[in-house]
Design an enzyme around this catalytic site. Structure first.
Site, short mmCIF file in Angstrom:
data_model
loop_
_atom_site.label_atom_id
_atom_site.label_comp_id
_atom_site.label_asym_id
_atom_site.label_seq_id
_atom_site.Cartn_x
_atom_site.Cartn_y
_atom_site.Cartn_z
N GLN B 220 0.83 -1.20 0.00
CA GLN B 220 0.00 0.00 0.00
C GLN B 220 0.87 1.26 0.00
OE1 GLN B 220 -3.07 -2.17 3.03
NE2 GLN B 220 -3.41 0.02 2.83
N ARG B 367 -8.61 -0.44 7.95
CA ARG B 367 -9.64 0.41 7.34
C ARG B 367 -10.02 1.59 8.23
NH1 ARG B 367 -14.04 -1.70 3.06
NH2 ARG B 367 -14.57 0.35 2.27
N CYS B 368 -9.00 2.25 8.77
CA CYS B 368 -9.27 3.47 9.53
C CYS B 368 -7.96 4.21 9.70
CB CYS B 368 -9.85 3.16 10.90
SG CYS B 368 -8.68 2.45 12.07
N GLU B 737 -13.09 4.79 4.82
CA GLU B 737 -13.03 4.08 6.10
C GLU B 737 -14.18 4.43 7.03
OE1 GLU B 737 -9.09 5.44 6.81
OE2 GLU B 737 -8.21 3.64 5.96
#
Lengths: 289, 783, 161
Positions: B220, B367-368, B737
């Site tokens: 990523q 996811r945050c 997110e």
């Protein structure tokens, strides 16, 4: 994950398959649907020396009524049960069961015979077949023998099939009029084994009392369990709330679950009680139709 | 904002995705699809024990297996000073174990063979002798006097990693002494895992003729990874090329560097051939970046009318064997201190202690933005507990305490400055969508009949888009991000960014930003990310930062191009720049719209008819350092029905109203919301990575780490409000997110609401049927 | 190593003949021996369905089958979705309805949806959800996949394919 190496054998006939089983001894395994065996091999929990692929043997896959029995060939796929008009109209318990086994892709390969022969109390057909009072036909070197389902499940992953035998047919007595069945399974999600499940098959008499009944329990013990006390609590009685309650309690008493990721033992016992009530009500409703 | 034509498809258009065609035809290029000549395969040998001395490793039998090329152990790596590598958070982590192992499934040896089947067989033949040591599983026991010290490599002989506190303790304590109501909740945000459908992996390809190392990597953050590989491995950075190909989902899992990558690189350097290493699912779940594992206590002080006065938070963070949290270096607990939420009160105090246990390392931002899911969950749970204590409606309690629009920019008591918000707008929209009055009435009637139904609300505020460089860095690298735009002579464009899409649709949304700013149709704009040889440097995609950072950089680079285009247009039109006006796609002379030059004509002139004094070409690059985070928000409402006989929970309805400012592509935003809600659903009801007292991991495969199917997933109802970010170049905030941050509290609040009349105030996730059933049994509701 | 078996099969309309070790999983055979990398591996435990292919018209998980078992079979992978040069209505539906994000589950989803529509050209939402219940997706939350299948169902009913 990578399965260990093995020799692959593809017999064309049943006698040839039985011969190969005997020739290669205890480490040889039958490959039918492979949906339990191959995952175990990938985890290297199973290491067969030889795989005897019976998928090309003709005449092992069928669903038909014959001589007072529903006969299901050992190699019949779950998806074929699901799609069968005979099963849809006359064997709701089998339809209920086939629909909740694993997922669509797995059901396209998984076989009814394999689901039973694996001897896994978490599988769904064992309870169903206990409820239906089925017979298992095993074919070995000396020909066929018939095993009552009550004698079939010996212990975890062990059945009364001899090593040299192949499960070739399941025979289910054709239910009389006013019969019905139902399978209630609680699973954490589609594709999971049952947290607990209950199979009920019953026949009502004219006035609506229970004439015949079979109850099987999934994944609440070292083997699939037939809830005989619960059956006794129902025979000859009308299905009022008190009778259903007593039978459900008896079924719960028969369960011997252990605690695991699917829940504590007490919960599973409670589930058996609840699901038995629901399955009895649904089966009776179907029998009444 | 000017809405462009469908032909141009700038911002606000639900343009179909440009990246879809290759995926739909099976022509994506994921890392396991990379096949190079002479490529060989690696397989990891892992520890079966959670804590054990490593007595010996015997590789003889494995080496004898035909096809085996090399077996690397920790001692081999130690010779090259590579047995340990730095984590992203001031700690180090074993690449391959030396001395001892600290968690089950820890990397012990790396087998390389000609094919993956042989590598797997050989891994089984590696004989490792262990001597078991006492295991520490419970983080609450990590500081006990008799706890085994796990990290004997550290100077500090303790399992304590850090203590971090923020806020005014005195003022907070005072508010609690003076308040009428003190609501308290203990909530564990359980250990879970991002579990993207594609696991992690790489192909390391060292060419000893060119001395260049190319690593195809599920990354990523490819640029940051290149720098870290260079620093750790001592390879000159110009000789490393990281290529992040198509990525099958990331969700934070693909931010850290894992031992398998390092081993594949070492093997390729040693053997001179490409080495592929692809994780199995079990390896992914058992050894790579877990998330959460926060054991939290929150208290809210309030007056009798429900006005909140203060918040006090104490948290124990289980980081496993190494502190491999992926987060900005100034924040040991990430952005957890946004835990004061969407509400206005003067005092707060928050403290966090991190400890080591014999579990897989991590603490990644699943996811945050760095620990915001934990924070949002905590405050939204605490507010519901306060509502119960006050016997107030949870919607009205929230309304009473919201930060008001006029208060923005709003400085929170723990130091954040929220950029913009209209919280009541999102609440009212969600209440309207669900039909709040009617559904509360239905609940009342159902309760009278003994039926169980609950309604859960969550009004979350997210903090995304790190960072301002003065505050945020990862391993020292500032968290700016970048975009480079090149316009070709025919008016088409290629753009490259420092971020990396993992399914978010960057190839479409970035193109739409260019289309909006320059009027070049989005279909004429190619977006390329992930190749460090070609893309400008950036920190990557996580923490909903792509739109806030690279998206902003794209707009600013486009505006630079527009400035130059204006000069060219003035030259072509023989007008002065001041007399030109812009509309997406062309400059025209004020008052004479017929006298115009399109961006395509201008681009052509930039290469064929260059104005005197101007450089040829039409391109620009921007490295964007945002002045602040962006703070998207929303209100989610969940309605559940509970089966009293089995404890099963059915999500009957779920309404999600999000506000992420100006939207680039509404279709993609909605898709992001659907996906994040489904991950939230799984966390709330199904998922847990657990350990028994011996440190054996459960939930280590998809058989027990449950991913919901289409059958368990409800139909999501979505809505948007729009409060632009005042500081972002086009008023956008991040959004990917929000649903994962905001939804767990809504699910849990709904279940607790269904049971609240029985005295239930909290249930820890995952809320499984058996937990509900146990409560009903205890309360005498079920038999 | 066990002796290699010759495997003859038809994949996406083409006859192929390759020798393989009996334990070679069908998914590795397809991806590595036949070079069709659209079929993916996501889990190892027969849960995720990313490896779903059509075998003699039925969906199977190619990670839970040996290549040698497919000897003589007809296989269709995502690369073989009939298209006549354009996208198949299902592929079109997934694009129109945003039924994919990272794309990793998409090939398996397409194959399961294809088989579902063959068997049941006009499925209800519940039937679609059950039909794809052997395929996991981590990105979309399934809702747009359901819409994509409905899109294809309508289009095919209008004679799309």
């Amino acid at each position: 994950m990578i399965p260990p190496a093995f020799e692959y054998l593809r017999p064309k006939t049943l006698p040839e398959a039985v011969g190969l089983l005997q020739q290669h001894g205890e480490d040889a395994k039958i490959l039918s649907g492979g949906q339990s065996l191959i995952p175990m091999m990938k985890l290297r929990l199973a290491r067969p020396s030889h795989l005897i692929d019976i998928n090309r043997i003709a005449g092992l896959s069928y669903i038909r009524e014959d001589g007072g029995f529903l006969k299901i060939g050992g190699l019949t796929r779950e998806a074929e049960l699901e799609a069968s008009e005979l099963i849809r109209t006359k064997y709701p318990l089998l339809l209920d069961t086939a629909r909740v086994i694993a997922d669509p892709q797995v059901r396209n390969l998984a076989t009814v015979g394999g689901n039973l022969a694996h001897g896994d109390p978490a599988n769904d057909h064992p309870a169903t077949m206990l409820a239906l009072g089925a017979q298992i036909v095993a074919t070995g070197a000396k020909g066929e023998r018939v095993i009552a389902i009550d004698d079939f499940f010996v212990s975890l992953f062990t059945t009364s099939l001899d090593h040299g035998e192949i499960l070739t047919e399941i025979r289910i007595p054709i239910p009389p009029a006013k019969s019905g069945g139902a399978y209630f399974k609680l699973e954490r999600k589609v594709g999971d084994f049952a947290t607990a499940a209950v199979a009920v098959q019953l026949t009502l008499d004219g006035p609506g009392a229970v004439q015949k009944v079979g109850i099987g329990l999934t994944n609440v013990g070292g083997t699939p369990i037939r809830a005989k006390r619960a059956e006794e609590a129902l025979r000859g009685k009308k299905l009022d709330a008190a009778t259903i309650g007593a039978a459900a309690q008896a079924a719960a008493d028969a369960a011997q679950p252990s605690s695991d990721l699917r829940g504590p033992a007490a919960y599973k016992t409670g589930l058996i009680k609840e699901l038995t009530k629901r399955a009895l009500a649904r089966a009776a409703e179907r029998a009444g139709k | 904002m000017h809405k462009t034509s469908v032909e141009i498809s700038g911002m606000g258009h639900s343009m179909k995705r440009k990246e879809d065609s290759r995926f739909l035809q099976g022509r994506g290029n994921y890392v396991d699809d990379v096949n190079l000549p002479h490529m060989v395969y690696g397989h990891m040998v892992r520890s079966p024990y959670a804590h054990a001395k490593l007595k010996s490793i015997n590789t003889e039998a494995a080496k004898k297996l035909p096809g085996v090329l090399a077996i690397i152990t920790g001692e081999d790596l130690a010779k090259a000073n590579l047995a340990w590598m730095p984590t992203l958070f001031f700690d180090k982590q074993m690449v391959l174990a030396t001395g001892k192992v600290l968690f089950q499934a820890q990397e012990v040896a790396f087998v390389v063979a000609e094919d993956r089947y042989t590598a797997a067989d050989a891994a089984e033949l590696v004989e490792v002798e262990y001597e078991e040591l006492p295991v520490l599983v419970d983080p609450h026991k990590a500081m006990d006097a008799d706890a085994p010290i796990l990290r004997d490599d550290r100077e500090e002989k303790s399992n304590h990693i850090f203590h971090w506190e923020v806020g005014d303790k005195q003022a907070t304590d005072k508010a609690f002494t003076e308040s009428a109501v003190n609501a308290k909740v203990h909530a564990v945000f359980q250990r879970c895992h991002p579990a993207p459908l594609e696991t992690c992996g790489c192909v390391a390809d060292y060419n000893n003729a060119t001395e260049r190392l190319t690593i195809y990597l599920t990354s990523q953050a490819p640029h940051a990874h290149r720098t870290l590989f260079s620093i750790v491995g001592g390879i000159p950075e110009q000789n490393i090329r990281v290529v992040s190909p198509d990525i099958g989902g990331g969700f934070g899992n693909k931010v850290p560097i894992y031992p398998g990558y390092v081993c594949a690189v070492v093997a390729s350097l040693t053997l001179g051939v490409p080495v592929k290493w692809i994780e199995t699912r079990s390896e992914n779940l058992q050894s790579t970046g877990f998330a959460r594992d926060y054991h939290m206590t929150a208290e809210l002080a309030a007056d009798k009318t429900g006005k909140i006065k203060a918040m006090r938070v104490k948290t124990l963070a289980d980081h496993g064997a190494f502190n491999a949290a992926a987060q900005p270096t100034k924040f040991p607990a990430g952005l957890f201190s946004v835990c004061t939420g969407s509400y206005d009160y003067p005092a707060a105090f928050c403290e966090v202690d991190g400890v080591y246990t014999n579990k897989a390392p991590g603490g990644i931002a699943y996811r945050c933005s760095f620990r915001i899911t934990e924070a949002a969950y905590l405050i939204e749970r605490a507010v519901d507990v306060l509502a119960l204590d006050l016997k107030m409606d949870p919607a009205e309690l929230r309304r009473k305490n919201y930060i008001q629009p006029a208060q923005f920019p709003y400085k929170t008591p723990l130091g954040w400055t929220y950029d913009s918000g209209k919280y009541e707008g999102a609440l009212d929209k969600a209440l309207g969508m669900v039909g709040y009055k009617e559904i509360r009435k239905e609940q009342e009637e159902k309760r009278k009949k003994g039926e169980l139904m609950g309604i859960g609300i969550s009004s979350f505020t997210e903090a995304v888009g790190a960072g301002p460089a003065h505050t945020f860095d990862i391993a020292g690298i500032k968290m700016f991000d970048s975009a480079e735009i090149r316009i070709h002579p025919t008016g088409k464009a290629i753009c490259r960014m420092g971020t990396k899409s993992q399914g978010q649709g960057h190839e479409t949304t970035y193109a739409q930003i260019v289309a909006q700013e320059l009027g070049i149709p989005a279909k004429d704009v190619i977006i390329e990310e992930g190749d460090t040889d070609t893309a400008p440097y950036g920190l990557g995609t996580y923490a909903s930062r792509s739109t806030p950072t690279s998206g902003a950089a794209t707009a600013i680079a486009a505006r630079k191009i527009r400035e130059k285009a204006k000069k060219i247009a003035a030259f072509l039109l023989e007008a002065s720049e001041e007399d030109l006006e812009w509309e997406p796609g062309k400059f025209f002379v004020k008052g004479a719209p017929g006298k115009a030059k399109t961006i395509q004509e201008i681009a052509f002139a930039a290469y064929t008819n260059i104005p005197p004094g101007l450089e040829a070409g039409l391109e620009a690059v921007n490295y964007y350092d945002p002045p602040n985070l962006t703070f998207p928000f929303g209100t989610y409402i969940c309605v559940v029905d509970i089966d009293k006989g089995t404890g099963e929970i059915k999500v009957r309805r779920f309404i999600a109203v999000d506000d992420c400012g100006n939207v680039i592509n509404p279709m993609i935003v909605e898709g992001q919301i659907h996906g994040g809600l489904t991950e939230g659903l799984a966390i709330a009801f199904m998922q847990l990575i657990d350990y028994d007292e011996n440190g054996n991991v459960s939930g280590g495969s998809f058989m027990d780490y449950l991913i919901p199917t289409a059958v368990e997933t409800p139909h999501w109802e979505t809505g948007l409000t729009c409060t632009p970010s005042p500081h972002h170049p086009f008023g956008a905030k991040g959004v990917g997110e929000s649903p994962n941050v905001g939804s767990p509290a809504a699910f849990v609040n709904a279940v607790v609401d269904a049971l609240s009349h029985l005295g239930v105030k909290h249930i820890d996730m995952p809320i499984t049927p058996w937990k509900v059933w146990n409560i009903l049994k205890e309360k005498g509701i079920t038999g | 190593m066990a002796k290699k078996e010759l495997i003859k099969l038809k994949i996406n309309g083409k006859e192929r003949e390759v020798a393989a070790e009996p334990r070679l999983l069908l998914v590795h055979f397809i991806r590595e021996q036949l070079g069709l990398t659209g079929t993916h591996v996501g889990c190892d435990t027969s849960n995720c369905g990313a490896c779903t292919v059509l075998l003699n018209g039925k969906t199977v998980k190619s990670c839970t089958m040996f290549a040698v078992q497919a000897d003589g079979a007809e296989i269709m992978t995502v690369e073989g979705l009939p298209s006549n040069g354009a996208l198949h209505p299902l592929q079109e539906g997934f694009k129109e309805e945003h039924g994919l994000q990272c794309g990793f589950c998409t090939p398996g989803m397409l194959i399961s949806s294809y088989a579902l529509l063959k068997k049941n050209p006009n499925p209800t939402e519940a039937e679609i959800r059950w039909g794809i219940s052997g395929n996991l997706c981590r990105c979309t939350g399934y809702q747009n996949i359901v819409k994509a299948v409905q899109f294809a169902s309508k289009k095919m009913a209008q004679g799309g394919k």
